[in-house]
Motif scaffolding. Structure first.
Motif, short mmCIF file in Angstrom:
data_model
loop_
_atom_site.label_atom_id
_atom_site.label_comp_id
_atom_site.label_asym_id
_atom_site.label_seq_id
_atom_site.Cartn_x
_atom_site.Cartn_y
_atom_site.Cartn_z
N VAL A 49 0.84 -1.20 0.00
CA VAL A 49 0.00 0.00 0.00
C VAL A 49 0.87 1.25 0.00
O VAL A 49 0.61 2.21 -0.74
N TYR A 50 1.91 1.25 0.82
CA TYR A 50 2.79 2.43 0.86
C TYR A 50 3.50 2.64 -0.47
O TYR A 50 3.64 3.77 -0.95
N LYS A 51 3.94 1.54 -1.08
CA LYS A 51 4.61 1.64 -2.38
C LYS A 51 3.65 2.22 -3.42
O LYS A 51 4.03 3.09 -4.22
N ALA A 52 2.40 1.80 -3.40
CA ALA A 52 1.40 2.33 -4.33
C ALA A 52 1.12 3.80 -4.01
O ALA A 52 0.94 4.61 -4.93
N TYR A 53 1.11 4.15 -2.73
CA TYR A 53 0.87 5.54 -2.33
C TYR A 53 1.99 6.45 -2.85
O TYR A 53 1.72 7.51 -3.42
N THR A 54 3.23 6.01 -2.68
CA THR A 54 4.34 6.85 -3.14
C THR A 54 4.38 6.94 -4.66
O THR A 54 4.83 7.94 -5.20
N GLY A 56 1.71 7.03 -6.40
CA GLY A 56 0.52 7.78 -6.78
C GLY A 56 -0.49 6.96 -7.56
O GLY A 56 -1.37 7.49 -8.22
N ASN A 57 -0.38 5.63 -7.47
CA ASN A 57 -1.27 4.75 -8.22
C ASN A 57 -1.77 3.65 -7.28
O ASN A 57 -1.12 2.63 -7.10
N TRP A 58 -2.96 3.86 -6.69
CA TRP A 58 -3.51 2.91 -5.74
C TRP A 58 -3.84 1.57 -6.39
O TRP A 58 -3.75 0.53 -5.76
N LYS A 59 -4.21 1.59 -7.65
CA LYS A 59 -4.58 0.34 -8.32
C LYS A 59 -3.39 -0.58 -8.49
O LYS A 59 -3.55 -1.78 -8.67
N GLN A 60 -2.20 -0.01 -8.40
CA GLN A 60 -0.97 -0.79 -8.54
C GLN A 60 -0.90 -1.87 -7.45
O GLN A 60 -0.42 -2.97 -7.70
N ASP A 62 -3.52 -3.27 -5.88
CA ASP A 62 -4.76 -4.03 -5.76
C ASP A 62 -4.55 -5.54 -5.82
O ASP A 62 -4.99 -6.27 -4.91
#
Length: 153
Positions: A49-54, A56-60, A62
């Motif tokens: 989740v943190y990696k996706a947050y940084t 900027g792509n939350w679907k990454q 999922d």
């Protein structure tokens, strides 16, 4: 009953109790290992989740998070199965109110629930059914994938 017969009976009872303790300890060790694995998997969810947050792509995250969550669900079901084995080894059963009682009890002392013949006191691990989180199909206890939808158990 002679003194020696009583001594023999006492020794036999102690041996059974010792065997029960050994078996319960082994099963509790398995639960501890599964709980540690669950903690590691939870940490992996957080990292994804943190990696996706940084990025900027939350679907990454999922698919990765979903896979980790399914793994945690499977671990929890395995823990429940092991806990049932512990109760069986200790000749215990759980009432619908949550109270753990001896397997020969016919009524729950906490809520009065009647353990009727529909409650199989001698349920074996083979009779335990795992419910798929995706399609709600009942599967065998040792199932790794749902027999209906193929989802990881």
């Amino acid at each position: 009953m002679s003194f020696f017969d009583r001594m023999k009976q006492g020794a036999s009872g102690a041996a059974k109790k010792a065997q029960q303790t050994v078996e319960t300890t082994k099963l509790r060790t398995q639960i501890t290992a599964k709980e540690k694995e669950q903690e590691k998997t939870s940490k992996l969810i957080g990292e994804a989740v943190y990696k996706a947050y940084t990025a900027g792509n939350w679907k990454q995250a999922d698919k990765e998070v979903t896979a980790h969550c399914q793994h945690i669900s499977a671990l929890r079901q395995e823990i429940q199965s092991i806990e049932l084995k512990i109760k069986q080894a200790r000749h215990m059963k759980e009432c619908r109110c949550g109270k753990v009682v001896a397997s020969e009890v016919k009524f729950c002392p906490a809520c009065g629930y009647s353990f009727t013949s529909s409650y199989d006191e001698k349920a074996s691990a083979a009779e335990i059914r795992l419910i798929c989180q995706g399609c709600r199909t009942a599967n065998d206890a040792d199932t790794k994938f749902c027999s209906h939808c193929g989802l990881t158990m």
